[in-house]
Scaffold this motif. Structure first.
Motif, short mmCIF file in Angstrom:
data_model
loop_
_atom_site.label_atom_id
_atom_site.label_comp_id
_atom_site.label_asym_id
_atom_site.label_seq_id
_atom_site.Cartn_x
_atom_site.Cartn_y
_atom_site.Cartn_z
N LYS A 231 0.83 -1.20 0.00
CA LYS A 231 0.00 0.00 0.00
C LYS A 231 0.87 1.26 0.00
CE LYS A 231 -3.90 -2.17 2.38
NZ LYS A 231 -4.72 -2.18 3.61
N ASP A 232 1.97 1.21 0.74
CA ASP A 232 2.88 2.37 0.73
C ASP A 232 3.44 2.62 -0.66
OD1 ASP A 232 2.54 2.77 3.42
OD2 ASP A 232 4.28 1.60 4.01
N LEU A 233 3.79 1.53 -1.37
CA LEU A 233 4.38 1.68 -2.70
C LEU A 233 3.39 2.22 -3.73
CD1 LEU A 233 6.62 -1.50 -3.01
CD2 LEU A 233 7.39 0.87 -3.06
N GLN A 234 2.11 1.99 -3.52
CA GLN A 234 1.12 2.45 -4.49
C GLN A 234 1.14 3.97 -4.64
OE1 GLN A 234 -2.69 0.90 -3.31
NE2 GLN A 234 -2.23 -1.19 -3.95
N SER A 235 1.41 4.66 -3.53
CA SER A 235 1.42 6.12 -3.58
C SER A 235 2.83 6.70 -3.69
CB SER A 235 0.74 6.68 -2.32
OG SER A 235 1.39 6.19 -1.15
N ALA A 236 3.83 5.85 -3.85
CA ALA A 236 5.22 6.34 -3.90
C ALA A 236 5.50 7.02 -5.23
CB ALA A 236 6.18 5.18 -3.69
N LYS A 237 6.27 8.11 -5.18
CA LYS A 237 6.72 8.80 -6.37
C LYS A 237 8.06 8.20 -6.82
CE LYS A 237 3.28 11.68 -6.24
NZ LYS A 237 2.21 11.65 -7.26
N ALA A 238 8.25 8.14 -8.14
CA ALA A 238 9.45 7.50 -8.70
C ALA A 238 10.36 8.55 -9.32
CB ALA A 238 9.06 6.46 -9.75
N PHE A 239 11.65 8.40 -9.01
CA PHE A 239 12.70 9.20 -9.65
C PHE A 239 13.55 8.26 -10.50
CE2 PHE A 239 11.39 11.70 -6.08
CZ PHE A 239 11.57 13.02 -6.45
N ILE A 240 13.64 8.54 -11.79
CA ILE A 240 14.45 7.74 -12.70
C ILE A 240 15.66 8.55 -13.11
CG2 ILE A 240 14.54 6.54 -14.91
CD1 ILE A 240 11.63 5.94 -14.66
N ASN A 241 16.83 8.03 -12.76
CA ASN A 241 18.10 8.74 -13.03
C ASN A 241 18.07 10.16 -12.47
OD1 ASN A 241 19.01 6.44 -14.47
ND2 ASN A 241 18.08 7.22 -16.36
N GLY A 242 17.42 10.32 -11.30
CA GLY A 242 17.38 11.61 -10.64
C GLY A 242 16.27 12.53 -11.08
N HIS A 243 15.41 12.11 -12.01
CA HIS A 243 14.33 12.96 -12.52
C HIS A 243 12.99 12.38 -12.11
CE1 HIS A 243 17.18 15.24 -14.96
NE2 HIS A 243 17.69 14.09 -15.37
N LEU A 244 12.12 13.24 -11.60
CA LEU A 244 10.80 12.81 -11.17
C LEU A 244 9.95 12.43 -12.38
CD1 LEU A 244 8.65 12.50 -8.91
CD2 LEU A 244 8.07 14.91 -9.30
N VAL A 245 9.30 11.27 -12.31
CA VAL A 245 8.43 10.80 -13.39
C VAL A 245 7.04 11.38 -13.15
CG1 VAL A 245 7.43 8.81 -14.54
CG2 VAL A 245 9.76 8.70 -13.66
N THR A 246 6.60 12.23 -14.04
CA THR A 246 5.30 12.89 -13.89
C THR A 246 4.30 12.53 -14.97
OG1 THR A 246 6.14 14.82 -15.11
CG2 THR A 246 6.34 14.85 -12.70
#
Length: 493
Positions: A231-246
């Motif tokens: 459940k925590d991971l469902q709302s987690a924001k991802a950074f790929i190579n230091g850039h936020l995935v939006t």
């Protein structure tokens, strides 16, 4: 709905050559690939033959039709004797399902057991009842489910040697129907993009009195912790190579891509809401997970993020299953060797089966470490190493389950998880006894404090009375001395 299936051309050619070289009349195995609800395309990365059973027999064999009366009548009408009817396929569904369960643990994110393949002649395949084939596919789907449990399609690939050709069908698990689909080959494995991350976590799970009375097992509590992490991971924001995935875009940079997850603070409260009087213990579930995911060609980047999150959760569940399987094997072995009494005593030592009120001492349960093993050029699979195992055990297991031909070099095996995953708990009884002793000690301490304060008050009053008496006597002496010294003098006449 899957309409087109694309297989890797190099692996398809290699699997076909291997099957022709063996010269066997029938074989069953697993299809490794990727199926997504959001896409009408399916990917096939490789075909993995199911190994022989424990008894040494094949997982798939031919069964000749019995020459009954009905067969004789049909033979006479068609002009062919019953002995000439083609044999049908017999599949050991339980063994194939167990193979699928083992292989699914070894696959990283973005790869799944997506169905089965059959090696047989065209006549044999047509003589086999579709219900038999659907039953085998259902067993595999139940043993190796997708993260998206609502996706009810799996693949059936038929590799025919007479005539020599490939065909693919899609099995609907709900209706057990088989429908044909387009089958193509292309460059797949060489175009996959890799995503990796190390996810650190620490989940604190309180043991409440209600849970104790409900006989919740240690395994139940760990499963709850894994569900909270998901459940925590469902709302987690991802950074790929230091850039936020939006946004859902396609990436073209070279892999592997480094990913970091940022979980919003207090977005999901993992622990249960309960008062301090109800908590009688605490379980700390913590560690670091090395996760991987592979993204197919022209797939959006959010799919890789979703697969990476799924890989974290499935990795923890696989480790828990491994511990459970090993404990059950030990219990079964003890039953065979020592009888029922020996099995019961050993079952009590299996920590995952213990009810929380049976845990008498503080204990720590260590999860197996994830080991990364090279599969093909630039593509990896994984296995799990327990404290009693070595890299040689991992290599043997990979070669048996994944049918890897060449030897695995020990130097190529990676052990990336430096922080070990563990579950630690304080004893239920120690916590309860400590709380009781604290109450008794607190009452004794309060009583002693009151007695000391009372004694101090008495001593202070006695000292005050003594000082008052001294001051009175000293004042009287000084007044008497002053009268004598400074009083009027009497003259005699």
């Amino acid at each position: 709905m899957v309409k087109t299936v694309i297989a890797d051309d190099n692996q398809s050619k290699s699997a076909e050559d291997r099957l022709f070289q063996h010269g066997i009349p029938a074989q069953v195995g697993l299809v490794i690939g990727q199926l997504n609800r959001s896409s009408d395309r399916g990917f096939v990365y490789d075909l993995i033959p199911t190994p022989p059973t424990d008894g040494g027999g094949p997982a798939c064999s031919l069964k000749s039709e019995a020459a009954g009366k009905d067969d004789k009548k049909k033979g006479s009408k068609s002009g062919k004797p019953s002995a000439e009817l083609p044999a049908s396929l017999v599949v050991d569904n339980d063994w194939v399902a167990e193979h699928a369960r083992q292989v699914s643990r070894m696959l990283l994110g973005g790869m799944n057991v997506v169905g089965i393949y059959l090696w047989a002649s065209e006549a044999t395949f047509k003589a086999t009842s579709p219900a038999v084939l659907s039953q085998a596919i259902k067993g595999v789907a139940q043993a190796a489910p997708f993260t998206d449990n609502e996706f009810e399609e799996r693949l059936l690939i038929h590799v025919s040697y007479s005539p020599r050709r490939w065909s693919c069908r899609v099995c609907n698990l709900a209706s057990a129907g088989l429908r044909p689909c387009d089958f193509k080959t292309g460059k797949l494995l060489a175009s996959l993009q890799a995503f990796r991350c190390t996810y650190n976590f620490e989940i604190r799970l309180p043991i409440s009195q209600a849970g104790i009375l409900g006989t919740i097992t240690f395994k139940d509590l760990i499963c709850r912790g894994i569900a909270n992490l998901a459940k925590d991971l469902q709302s987690a924001k991802a950074f790929i190579n230091g850039h936020l995935v939006t946004e859902n875009v396609h990436t073209s940079s070279e892999s592997p891509h480094d990913v970091q997850f940022l979980v919003p603070f207090n977005k999901h409260i993992s622990t249960e809401a309960c008062s301090s009087e109800e908590v009688v213990g605490l379980v700390v579930f913590s560690g670091a997970i090395c996760a991987f995911a592979y993204l197919g060609p022209r797939e959006p980047i959010l799919q890789a993020i979703s697969d990476l999150k799924s890989d974290i959760v499935s990795s923890l569940r696989s480790r828990l299953d491994i511990i459970t399987d090993e404990a059950e094997e030990e219990v079964a072995l003890s039953l065979d060797c020592y009888g029922e009494a020996g099995g019961d005593s050993l079952a009590e030592k299996s920590i995952h089966k213990l009810a929380l009120q049976e845990v008498r001492k503080p204990c720590t349960l260590f999860f197996p470490r994830r080991i990364i093993v090279p599969w093909y050029a630039g593509i990896f699979i994984c296995d799990y190493l327990q404290a009693s195992e070595t890299f040689e055990d991992v290599k043997d297991h990979c070669q048996e389950m994944m049918s890897m031909d060449g030897p695995i070099e020990t130097t190529s095996v990676v052990d990336p998880e430096t922080a070990q995953i563990s579950v630690a708990t304080r004893s239920f009884w120690d916590v309860v006894h400590k709380r009781s002793s604290d109450i008794v000690n607190d009452s004794k301490t309060n009583k002693n404090t009151i007695e000391r304060e009372a004694d101090a008050g008495k001593l202070e009053r006695n000292n005050l009375n003594f000082l008052t008496a001294i001051l009175v006597l000293l004042s009287a002496f000084l007044i008497g001395w002053a009268v004598v010294a400074f009083g009027p003098t009497t003259t005699a006449y």
